[in-house]
Each structure stands twice: as structure tokens, then as C-alpha cells.
Design a protein around this motif. Sequence first.
Motif, PDB file in Angstrom:
ATOM      1  N   ILE A  61       6.519   8.486  -4.993  1.00  0.00           N
ATOM      2  CA  ILE A  61       6.195   7.796  -3.745  1.00  0.00           C
ATOM      3  C   ILE A  61       4.675   7.780  -3.587  1.00  0.00           C
ATOM      4  O   ILE A  61       4.023   8.816  -3.741  1.00  0.00           O
ATOM      5  CB  ILE A  61       6.864   8.516  -2.552  1.00  0.00           C
ATOM      6  N   HIS A  62       4.145   6.595  -3.302  1.00  0.00           N
ATOM      7  CA  HIS A  62       2.689   6.433  -3.185  1.00  0.00           C
ATOM      8  C   HIS A  62       2.350   5.903  -1.798  1.00  0.00           C
ATOM      9  O   HIS A  62       2.919   4.903  -1.357  1.00  0.00           O
ATOM     10  CB  HIS A  62       2.186   5.447  -4.243  1.00  0.00           C
ATOM     11  N   ILE A  63       1.454   6.598  -1.097  1.00  0.00           N
ATOM     12  CA  ILE A  63       1.043   6.147   0.229  1.00  0.00           C
ATOM     13  C   ILE A  63      -0.467   5.991   0.228  1.00  0.00           C
ATOM     14  O   ILE A  63      -1.196   6.941  -0.067  1.00  0.00           O
ATOM     15  CB  ILE A  63       1.523   7.142   1.312  1.00  0.00           C
ATOM     16  N   ASP A  64      -0.910   4.777   0.517  1.00  0.00           N
ATOM     17  CA  ASP A  64      -2.345   4.450   0.517  1.00  0.00           C
ATOM     18  C   ASP A  64      -3.046   4.944  -0.741  1.00  0.00           C
ATOM     19  O   ASP A  64      -4.077   5.625  -0.677  1.00  0.00           O
ATOM     20  CB  ASP A  64      -3.016   5.033   1.771  1.00  0.00           C
ATOM     21  N   GLU A 121      -2.194   7.140  -2.880  1.00  0.00           N
ATOM     22  CA  GLU A 121      -2.047   8.527  -3.302  1.00  0.00           C
ATOM     23  C   GLU A 121      -0.576   8.849  -3.587  1.00  0.00           C
ATOM     24  O   GLU A 121       0.303   8.488  -2.805  1.00  0.00           O
ATOM     25  CB  GLU A 121      -2.553   9.437  -2.177  1.00  0.00           C
ATOM     26  N   GLU A 122      -0.333   9.521  -4.707  1.00  0.00           N
ATOM     27  CA  GLU A 122       1.041   9.912  -5.012  1.00  0.00           C
ATOM     28  C   GLU A 122       1.378  11.133  -4.163  1.00  0.00           C
ATOM     29  O   GLU A 122       0.744  12.178  -4.283  1.00  0.00           O
ATOM     30  CB  GLU A 122       1.161  10.251  -6.503  1.00  0.00           C
ATOM     31  N   THR A 130       0.830  -1.211   0.000  1.00  0.00           N
ATOM     32  CA  THR A 130       0.000   0.000   0.000  1.00  0.00           C
ATOM     33  C   THR A 130       0.863   1.259   0.000  1.00  0.00           C
ATOM     34  O   THR A 130       0.446   2.304  -0.480  1.00  0.00           O
ATOM     35  CB  THR A 130      -0.940   0.031   1.223  1.00  0.00           C
ATOM     36  N   CYS A 131       2.056   1.147   0.548  1.00  0.00           N
ATOM     37  CA  CYS A 131       2.983   2.275   0.518  1.00  0.00           C
ATOM     38  C   CYS A 131       4.192   1.836  -0.288  1.00  0.00           C
ATOM     39  O   CYS A 131       4.895   0.893   0.103  1.00  0.00           O
ATOM     40  CB  CYS A 131       3.431   2.659   1.917  1.00  0.00           C
ATOM     41  N   TYR A 185       7.833   1.131   0.412  1.00  0.00           N
ATOM     42  CA  TYR A 185       8.348   2.432   0.841  1.00  0.00           C
ATOM     43  C   TYR A 185       9.056   2.289   2.176  1.00  0.00           C
ATOM     44  O   TYR A 185       8.467   1.856   3.172  1.00  0.00           O
ATOM     45  CB  TYR A 185       7.188   3.422   0.955  1.00  0.00           C
TER      46      TYR A 185
END
Lengths: 207, 389
Positions: free
Chosen positions: B316-319, B321-322, B299-300, B340
Motif C-alpha cells: 500500500i502506497h500513500i503519497d 510512501e510504502e 497518489t494513494c 487505495y
Amino acid sequence: MKRTASINLARMRKAPVEPCRLALVAAIAVAVSGCSDSREATAYSDLEDCIEDNPELAQQCRTAYESALAEAATSGPRYDSELACESDFGDDSCQVYQPQNASGSWFVPAMAGFLFARALDGNRYQSSALYTSSYYRSPIYGKWSTADGRVFGNGRQGRVTVDNDAFKPKPAATRTMSRGGFGSVVAAKSNFGGSSRSSSGSRSWGG
Amino acid sequence: MIRLISRERPGWRDRAREFGFHFHTMHGEPYWDESAYYQFTLKQVEDDLEAPTAELHQMCLAVVERAVRDEELMRRFRIPRDHWDLVADSWQAGERSLYSRLDLAYSGQGPAKLYENNADTPTSLYETGFWQWLWLEDKVNSGDIPRSADQFTSVQEKLVNRFAELKQHHPGETLHLACCKDTEEDRGTVQYLEDCANEAGITTRFVYIEDIGHGEGDLFTDLDDQVIRWIFKLYPWEFMLRESYSALLERSGTRWLEPPWKALLSNKALLPMLWKMFPDHPNLLPSYFEEELASSALTCFVKKPIFAREGANVSIHIDGEEVLASEGPYGDEGFIYQAYCPLPKFAGNHTLIGSWLIDDQPAGISLREDRSVITQDLSRYLPHIILGY
């Protein structure tokens, strides 16, 4: 110890980039190498002279002459035109050379002699192809030159003092048909303007 | 692992000039930064960096060993079809390599995590092998740092020894060295390698990548029409394999440093392959190919182009979202996805460790600091020392 034990700092030091001083440094380097790494050799114009001079070394003369010829074939100077060749080596000094597996042909100077010297380890003899020029405006007029352009002596048979490097293997030469076949991707990527660096022109292509 | 503020050596810029280190400041920004340094214990260096570096390198070679026998993998690594044999044959023939740099995230505790492997054209070699070494000499001589301090920097010694070994396999041969025009940093790196090769007794000649010629008889030539038989190039294989002279590579018989199989080792497709072959290894981050992402439970993650340099085109993508992305000209060949794992922060800086190998021997570390989480070409280089066990 996890680091390099010692470093030759003299080699790592770089001369400041000032043309006049660089020239001086180069002159000193030549002078120094001239007295520390040189030795006596004999320049022969042809095989017979070598054998006549050293009857007990006839076989060594033959081997030296043949390896000099081979060196001239792979590493000797090459020209596109006869005129260019003759302006370095003199009238009637150049011939057509057609290499194997190649489409075109070149003009190459005839080997004018060869160097003959006992190897540093004393057990063998070494040789090197020699050229000279009959054209008075050539830089090697009245001198000897090796295939890689070391100039010395007077262009006549006899004893000479040469740099040890004169006997090193010479890089092979060929005729270049095109350039620029590598580097096109870099040229294309350099046009990209979004780098974090303010201007292009000095980006590393390593990483 | 701690970060210590330090007094700059008075006149260090003159010293840089004396030794020809011209790129300590680039684009008006400091690159070499000695206002601070990092201090490690010997245990941290040996157990957490040196040993894992040797092991990771062997794991990477195992991926190469597998990829050269598998056409599907050659495709995934985006090796052009015409050059599969060139790459595979160079590996099978055991063509010798010179150096690599593994980029690691490490905070002083826990296992170091592999970000990527710069195995083809790593830079910051001079700074690591010589310049930070000289910094420590000067600091110890001025009494700023205790004489018992050490540094993990055997790059220069090992490079010279490696060149001496390579010389045995290229008797009497001239080594050409090449990089692109208009980059002082790359030119400096190549000059350093040339110095090390000369120290090992190898005759060298320099040629710019753009000046390499096609000589009669299907040979590569330099500007003096001399045949290039053996050459070090600070220029990526992934570019070379797609350029017009690539057709000549097989026929020319020229030996390259690094050899063509480094096209597999320096490739980001290496990362998902490592995770497949060595799942849950403590020094690896979970990594996946594009089509595996959906089933991966990541997810991250960080999205990285298969080919890219200097942190370009990374996001970088977290949940879902970029949250951060860097620009750049790469990405045409696809992406890989890596869990990540942000870099540790020291005094507000994100710190990345480069861990060097000369052939297969760990040979030193370099530290880069960046204000951004994504380390790019403007990050600063800081020296380090080892003190205590």
C-alpha cells in the motif's frame, strides 16, 4: 428465500476416520446396493450362444457383442508384460495390442464373454465386456469380471444377478508413461518461507 | 450491515467432525469464527451486492471477449505465447464454467467496490455453501436467531443444478477432481464439489494434481491409468500453463473446469482493463498498468502482482510512501496499481466480502475478517444473516 431450500444432510455427513468402522460402512453399502439396484442378465461366452438362446434377438445379440468388444478395446485392462497379464487372467489368455497413434504396445486379456440384458427402459438391450481367469490364484478365477473390475457369478455361461452399474460406460484406460508434469510451480513456491502461516505444508493454492 | 456478538453453538466442533469440516482451526488459529455474525437488510444484499455482482461479472466477460482477439492484451495478461490458442479457443467454443468469487469492499452504505475476481480457484466454498447455512439452521432451531432470518447462500442448490446441467453435455462421463497434496483446506473444498457433483448424479474420481500422468496417445491419466476426459482442478491456470505438461493440454482433448479462458478472468490485469472499458463505473476502483501509473494522478494506491494468491506481495502506497507490504513469492510477471480504498472496520476488524457466482448467477456471500488491512490466508470466516428489508 435467498438460501438453499434444503440440503441432503445424509450426503454431507462424513463417517469418522476410523479404519474398522469404515470397512463396516463399506460392507453395508455394498449389501444395500446389492439388493436395491441389481437385475437379471445373461453371461454369454460367445455370440453364437446368444443367438441360439434368443433366435428372435439375433440382431440385438450382434450389437451387444460388438459394443462389448469395443468396450474391451478402450476400457479393458492393460499390462506392460505378458507375465503380469497372465498372472491375472491365466496362461495363453493375453495378446499383444498395438493402439493407433501410440509408439509402444501392451498385453491385454482376451474378452471371455459378454453380459446381455434388457435395458431398464425395456426397449433396448445392453451389454458389458466380461473377463475370467484360468489361473487358480487370480482373484477372478472361477468368476466373471467387468472391464472396471466388478466381480460376480461363476465364470460360466448362464443367468447372473448384477448391479445396474455394470452397464454404465467404463472410463477408458491407457498406459501412463510419466507422472508429475503438473505441480512443479507449487513445489517451488512452497519453499518460500515468508508466509504469515508459521510453517509450510498446508497452504491453500486456491484463494 | 452490522456486526453482532453471538453465543457459539455448544458442541459445534463435534458437529464439524460429524460433517467432515476439519479446517475450522488452522495453524493453531481460529478460521471459522462464530463468536459474532453480520446482519444485512434484504435491500443491502439485493441492491448493493447481488445486482452489482451479476453486472460486474458480465463486465469481466466483456474484457475476456476483447482480450482473446488482441495479441497485445494476451501479452499484458502474461498468457504464454504457446497457449494463446488454447485460451482463446476455449472461450470461442463456449466451454462452460462452474464458479467464481468477486472480492468486494462494502460497508453497508454506498456502492460495493471490486477488489479482484477469483474466477479460477476460489476457496471457502464449503464454508459458504454449507457450513454457514448449517450454522443458521442450528441457531434458528435453538431460538438464538428469529425464524424470519434468511441468509444469502444458494451456493449449494445452484452448484448441484449447475452440475446437473453440465452432466447433459458429458453423458456417461466420469468427472475427475484434483487438488494439490498436503492442503487440508483445498482437499475439503474439492470433496465438497465432489459431493455436489454426486448429488447431481455424476460419477467422480479423485486424483492429486501431482499424480496426474501422461498416458500413451497423448492423454492425461489418473493413478489407475484411467483416462481423464473431464476434470475439475483446484489449481491455477497461470501455474499449469508454465509446467511441463502444458504442451499436452492442446492435444489431450481433456475438458477442464474451470476452462482455460478463466486464466484471463482471474488475472489482475483484468482490473485496469475494466477501468478502461467501464470508466467511472460505481463498483470499480481506478486501476492502471505499470506504464500508465505516472499519468494517472493516483497518489494513494495498492500495488498488486498480476498473479498472486492469498494477499501475497501486495503493498500500500500513500503519497509516494510504502506504508504496508505483505511478503510472498509472487511478482515476477509484473504489477498493476489500484486506487487505495481501505476495507471498512467493524469492532476493530477489517471486513472483506466475497460474492459468489455459480456460472453467471449470483449465489451468496462470505465474510472474512482480518486484523490487517491486507486480507491474507489467516483471516477468519464469519457467518451472516439477512433480517428485515
